[in-house]
Design a protein around this motif. Structure first.
Motif, PDB file in Angstrom:
ATOM      1  N   MET A 193      15.333   6.414   1.507  1.00 21.78           N
ATOM      2  CA  MET A 193      14.451   6.393   0.344  1.00 21.78           C
ATOM      3  C   MET A 193      15.207   6.789  -0.926  1.00 21.78           C
ATOM      4  SD  MET A 193      10.846   8.457   0.281  1.00 21.78           S
ATOM      5  CE  MET A 193      11.772   9.970   0.555  1.00 21.78           C
ATOM      6  N   LEU A 194      14.833   6.177  -2.045  1.00 18.67           N
ATOM      7  CA  LEU A 194      15.436   6.514  -3.339  1.00 18.67           C
ATOM      8  C   LEU A 194      14.593   5.920  -4.464  1.00 18.67           C
ATOM      9  CD1 LEU A 194      18.540   4.300  -4.189  1.00 18.67           C
ATOM     10  CD2 LEU A 194      16.795   3.624  -2.544  1.00 18.67           C
ATOM     11  N   HIS A 195      14.920   6.287  -5.679  1.00 17.65           N
ATOM     12  CA  HIS A 195      14.288   5.713  -6.868  1.00 17.65           C
ATOM     13  C   HIS A 195      15.105   4.501  -7.275  1.00 17.65           C
ATOM     14  CE1 HIS A 195      13.099   5.283 -11.111  1.00 17.65           C
ATOM     15  NE2 HIS A 195      11.982   5.890 -10.748  1.00 17.65           N
ATOM     16  N   ALA A 196      14.455   3.334  -7.312  1.00 20.93           N
ATOM     17  CA  ALA A 196      15.174   2.079  -7.569  1.00 20.93           C
ATOM     18  C   ALA A 196      14.168   1.017  -7.993  1.00 20.93           C
ATOM     19  CB  ALA A 196      15.930   1.640  -6.312  1.00 20.93           C
ATOM     20  N   PRO A 197      14.630  -0.143  -8.445  1.00 22.16           N
ATOM     21  CA  PRO A 197      13.708  -1.212  -8.816  1.00 22.16           C
ATOM     22  C   PRO A 197      12.795  -1.604  -7.654  1.00 22.16           C
ATOM     23  CG  PRO A 197      15.886  -1.680  -9.670  1.00 22.16           C
ATOM     24  CD  PRO A 197      16.029  -0.483  -8.772  1.00 22.16           C
ATOM     25  N   LEU A 198      11.511  -1.755  -7.947  1.00 27.12           N
ATOM     26  CA  LEU A 198      10.524  -2.076  -6.921  1.00 27.12           C
ATOM     27  C   LEU A 198      10.821  -3.408  -6.242  1.00 27.12           C
ATOM     28  CD1 LEU A 198       7.832  -1.182  -5.601  1.00 27.12           C
ATOM     29  CD2 LEU A 198       6.652  -2.451  -7.410  1.00 27.12           C
TER      30      LEU A 198
ATOM     31  N   VAL B  18      10.075   5.480  -6.653  1.00 24.45           N
ATOM     32  CA  VAL B  18      10.567   5.852  -5.334  1.00 24.45           C
ATOM     33  C   VAL B  18      10.099   4.796  -4.327  1.00 24.45           C
ATOM     34  CG1 VAL B  18      10.401   7.527  -3.461  1.00 24.45           C
ATOM     35  CG2 VAL B  18      10.709   8.311  -5.818  1.00 24.45           C
ATOM     36  N   ILE B  19      11.042   4.283  -3.529  1.00 19.85           N
ATOM     37  CA  ILE B  19      10.740   3.255  -2.528  1.00 19.85           C
ATOM     38  C   ILE B  19      11.250   3.701  -1.157  1.00 19.85           C
ATOM     39  CG2 ILE B  19      10.756   1.358  -4.200  1.00 19.85           C
ATOM     40  CD1 ILE B  19      13.606   0.680  -3.262  1.00 19.85           C
ATOM     41  N   HIS B  20      10.675   3.131  -0.114  1.00 22.08           N
ATOM     42  CA  HIS B  20      11.095   3.438   1.254  1.00 22.08           C
ATOM     43  C   HIS B  20      12.496   2.908   1.515  1.00 22.08           C
ATOM     44  CE1 HIS B  20      11.375   2.817   5.649  1.00 22.08           C
ATOM     45  NE2 HIS B  20      10.525   3.821   5.761  1.00 22.08           N
ATOM     46  N   ASN B  21      12.748   1.654   1.121  1.00 19.77           N
ATOM     47  CA  ASN B  21      14.080   1.050   1.118  1.00 19.77           C
ATOM     48  C   ASN B  21      14.610   0.680   2.502  1.00 19.77           C
ATOM     49  OD1 ASN B  21      16.311   0.171  -0.533  1.00 19.77           O
ATOM     50  ND2 ASN B  21      17.512   1.872   0.282  1.00 19.77           N
TER      51      ASN B  21
ATOM     52  N   ALA C  32       0.830  -1.207   0.000  1.00 21.44           N
ATOM     53  CA  ALA C  32       0.000   0.000   0.000  1.00 21.44           C
ATOM     54  C   ALA C  32       0.864   1.257   0.000  1.00 21.44           C
ATOM     55  CB  ALA C  32      -0.928  -0.011   1.216  1.00 21.44           C
ATOM     56  N   LEU C  33       1.968   1.233   0.739  1.00 19.04           N
ATOM     57  CA  LEU C  33       2.870   2.383   0.741  1.00 19.04           C
ATOM     58  C   LEU C  33       3.478   2.588  -0.639  1.00 19.04           C
ATOM     59  CD1 LEU C  33       4.413   4.587   2.344  1.00 19.04           C
ATOM     60  CD2 LEU C  33       6.183   2.867   2.774  1.00 19.04           C
ATOM     61  N   ASN C  34       3.889   1.510  -1.294  1.00 16.00           N
ATOM     62  CA  ASN C  34       4.440   1.624  -2.642  1.00 16.00           C
ATOM     63  C   ASN C  34       3.421   2.171  -3.622  1.00 16.00           C
ATOM     64  OD1 ASN C  34       6.497  -1.372  -2.330  1.00 16.00           O
ATOM     65  ND2 ASN C  34       6.969   0.743  -1.819  1.00 16.00           N
ATOM     66  N   LEU C  35       2.165   1.757  -3.494  1.00 19.01           N
ATOM     67  CA  LEU C  35       1.114   2.310  -4.350  1.00 19.01           C
ATOM     68  C   LEU C  35       0.953   3.812  -4.098  1.00 19.01           C
ATOM     69  CD1 LEU C  35      -1.609  -0.501  -4.186  1.00 19.01           C
ATOM     70  CD2 LEU C  35      -0.169   0.103  -6.148  1.00 19.01           C
TER      71      LEU C  35
END
Length: 363
Positions: free
Chosen positions: A250-255, A221-224, A156-159
């Motif tokens: 956090m950063l932009h990266a493969p889900l 963007v992911i929490h990571n 849900a956070l990723n969405l």
């Protein structure tokens, strides 16, 4: 998506990241924090220290009982990265207000952050967030219901973060599991013996089988850093998530790296080390299914997360022995997990992670 050449520029990237991680966290005294909060927010507060590796974090409570978290960034933290975190939290609040994430508290003049000067003329950034009630999941017993809640909660956070962009989202980060090859230089710092051999084998697996596939996978963007320290639950209902904290990695990266990173923290606590991660991943997929290419490497990336945890923590603990307990908190579990996965082929690990046992029903 951030893509780095596995052979060119890795030493430079390591030096840059080392400088950032090697800068000591600020250490303002409670009365200094109180003075800053009074000046910037007009609040009289009590101050209690919170744990942190790079930043100084303080829990605040005002006379009316309202509670906040005051964050004093590591001086090496670029202001644009603080802005990235603020923007992401405010994006989530707008697009998915039910998400249990903190809210940004604005200053008296409406700003979300300010720059302050520390001793020696060093400048850093400060900001305030709302305080989320709950206890860290690490303090509660692990249950299937809790893993399901965590898996569905991360999905849900990723969405909620889908479509969010920011100029600083593609920043460099050693904790990016999708760029683990940059840590190859750290293998030589390990003591000769079984652990070095183990780490070398998993690094080779990443470089040979995972790295070439990453550019074709979906990214956002992911929490990571979604793990047992950064997810809060209700004290009397440890399967009800009340907070997701710490957006500093956090950063932009493969889900798929997000899913694997989170799943890696569920290997401990069960007789079968794949039982917890499998429950978590199936719960995630009940909301956001992984594609076939993502499923092919999710177990590899789970191992890779343990690999970078081991390498980074070993390196950091040597340089900062005064903070060793905090830095090394995940290290023993990381080495144990790598040992547990060492005798499995890539496909065996994938199947153990993704195939329900006969007694299980999907969430």
């Amino acid at each position: 998506m951030l893509r780095l050449d596995p052979h060119l520029g890795t030493q430079g990237a390591m030096r840059d990241q080392a400088a950032a991680l090697s800068t000591a966290a600020p250490q303002l005294a409670p009365d200094e924090v109180q003075g800053l909060v009074k000046r910037l927010y007009g609040l009289d507060v009590g101050v209690r220290a919170l744990a942190g590796e790079r930043d100084q974090n303080c829990a605040l409570e005002s006379a009316d009982g309202a509670r906040y978290v005051f964050k004093i960034s590591n001086p090496s933290e670029r202001v644009e990265l603080v802005d990235f975190q603020i923007a992401a939290i405010e994006h989530i609040a707008r697009t998915s207000p039910g998400q249990p994430v903190p809210r940004v508290v604005r200053m008296l003049d409406g700003r979300a952050r300010d720059t302050v000067e520390l001793a020696g003329g060093i400048q850093t950034t400060v900001r305030m967030l709302t305080y989320l009630d709950g206890i860290q999941i690490r303090e509660t017993p692990r249950t299937v219901a809790q893993r399901v809640a965590m898996g569905q909660g991360l999905a849900a956070l990723n969405l909620a973060l889908q479509g969010f962009t920011h100029p600083a989202a593609a920043h460099d980060l050693l904790w990016n599991v999708s760029a683990a090859h940059r840590l190859t230089v750290q293998l030589d710092s390990l003591v000769e013996g079984p652990r070095r051999v183990l780490a070398q084998s998993f690094m080779a697996r990443f470089v040979d089988h995972v790295l070439p596939r990453l550019a074709s996978l979906r990214a956002q963007v992911i929490h990571n850093d979604y793990h047992l320290y950064n997810v809060l639950v209700a004290p009397h209902d440890p399967s009800r998530i009340t907070g997701i904290i710490d957006f500093g990695d956090m950063l932009h990266a493969p889900l798929v790296g997000e899913v694997a990173t989170a799943a890696a923290f569920h290997m401990a606590g069960c007789a079968d080390p794949f039982e917890g991660p499998a429950q978590f991943v199936r719960a995630y997929q009940s909301v956001v299914p992984l594609t076939e290419p993502e499923q092919e490497i999710v177990a590899d990336l789970m191992a890779t997360r343990h690999l970078i945890t081991a390498l980074i923590s070993e390196w950091r603990a040597l340089r900062y022995p005064e903070n060793r307990d905090y830095i090394m908190r995940h290290n023993p579990a990381a080495w144990q997990a790598l040992s547990q996965m060492a005798d499995l082929s890539r496909h065996e690990a994938r199947d153990r992670l993704l195939t329900p046992t006969p007694t299980e029903t999907p969430p």
